[in-house]
Design a protein around this motif. Structure first.
Motif, PDB file in Angstrom:
ATOM      1  N   TYR A   3       0.934  -1.142  -0.017  1.00 41.06           N
ATOM      2  CA  TYR A   3       0.161  -0.060  -0.018  1.00 41.06           C
ATOM      3  C   TYR A   3       0.742   1.153  -0.169  1.00 41.06           C
ATOM      4  N   ALA A 100      -3.818   4.384  -5.415  1.00 43.79           N
ATOM      5  CA  ALA A 100      -4.469   3.401  -6.141  1.00 43.79           C
ATOM      6  C   ALA A 100      -4.862   2.087  -5.403  1.00 43.79           C
ATOM      7  N   THR A 101      -4.099   1.729  -4.552  1.00 45.93           N
ATOM      8  CA  THR A 101      -4.446   0.592  -3.591  1.00 45.93           C
ATOM      9  C   THR A 101      -5.361   1.111  -2.575  1.00 45.93           C
ATOM     10  N   ALA A 104      -8.958   1.817  -3.912  1.00 48.41           N
ATOM     11  CA  ALA A 104      -9.639   0.492  -4.333  1.00 48.41           C
ATOM     12  C   ALA A 104     -10.874  -0.048  -3.354  1.00 48.41           C
ATOM     13  N   VAL A 105     -10.594   0.410  -2.226  1.00 44.30           N
ATOM     14  CA  VAL A 105     -11.866  -0.106  -0.962  1.00 44.30           C
ATOM     15  C   VAL A 105     -13.024   0.697  -1.540  1.00 44.30           C
ATOM     16  N   ASP A 107     -14.523   1.127  -4.363  1.00 42.61           N
ATOM     17  CA  ASP A 107     -15.391   0.369  -5.154  1.00 42.61           C
ATOM     18  C   ASP A 107     -15.848   1.486  -6.186  1.00 42.61           C
ATOM     19  N   ASN A 108     -15.128   2.302  -6.883  1.00 46.97           N
ATOM     20  CA  ASN A 108     -15.494   3.229  -7.781  1.00 46.97           C
ATOM     21  C   ASN A 108     -14.564   3.371  -8.788  1.00 46.97           C
ATOM     22  N   ASN A 109     -14.904   2.678  -9.807  1.00 47.32           N
ATOM     23  CA  ASN A 109     -13.809   2.529 -11.085  1.00 47.32           C
ATOM     24  C   ASN A 109     -13.552   3.754 -11.512  1.00 47.32           C
ATOM     25  N   ILE A 112     -10.168   5.089 -10.030  1.00 48.67           N
ATOM     26  CA  ILE A 112      -9.021   4.303 -10.102  1.00 48.67           C
ATOM     27  C   ILE A 112      -8.226   4.959 -11.063  1.00 48.67           C
ATOM     28  N   GLU A 116      -4.345   5.920 -10.074  1.00 49.11           N
ATOM     29  CA  GLU A 116      -3.131   5.480 -10.712  1.00 49.11           C
ATOM     30  C   GLU A 116      -2.190   6.564 -11.535  1.00 49.11           C
ATOM     31  N   ASN A 119      -0.520   7.807  -8.366  1.00 54.29           N
ATOM     32  CA  ASN A 119       0.360   7.074  -7.934  1.00 54.29           C
ATOM     33  C   ASN A 119       1.623   7.125  -8.563  1.00 54.29           C
TER      34      ASN A 119
END
Length: 129
Positions: A3, A100-101, A104-105, A107-109, A112, A116, A119
């Motif tokens: 993470y 990004a990690t 991810a929790v 849950d909304n694409n 991301i 990223e 990141n």
């Protein structure tokens, strides 16, 4: 899955590394919104000694605006933390969260892609050191 991303720097002064980190963050479009002196806080609150250790709350306003526009509650996960700490052997470790990690929790694409990109920017900061 990690993470975070980190880089260990040998033979460098803590304050000099901090200056380099702040310059590299600025180069990637980040500002510092918050700062926690972990060493001083632990001494004051718990009377416990730590080596120098700071947590910088870094924010790229453009990306913060993008993700908060998509998901208003994502502000609970901002700013991106970057830490600088002196290790027992005298080396300095710089660590940056992997947004990004972390996101991810949610849950909304739609988030991301932006996470990223941020990141990659944070990894560029570490590469610059």
């Amino acid at each position: 899955m990690n993470y975070y991303h980190s880089k260990i720097l040998e033979g460098k002064d803590f304050d000099a590394v901090r200056t380099e980190v702040e310059a590299a963050l600025k180069e990637e479009g980040f500002g510092i919104l918050t700062e926690i002196d972990f060493q001083a806080t632990m001494k004051k609150k718990l009377d416990k000694d730590y080596l120098p250790h700071v947590i910088l709350g870094a924010c790229n306003p453009t990306y913060a605006d993008k993700v908060v526009s998509i998901e208003p509650h994502i502000s609970t996960m901002l700013p991106c933390n970057v830490t600088i700490r002196e290790m027992e052997n005298g080396n300095i470790e710089v660590t940056a969260i992997d947004p990004a990690t972390a996101m991810a929790v949610v849950d909304n694409n739609d988030l991301i892609e932006h996470a990223e990109e941020v990141n990659e920017m944070l990894k560029n900061v570490l590469k610059a050191l």
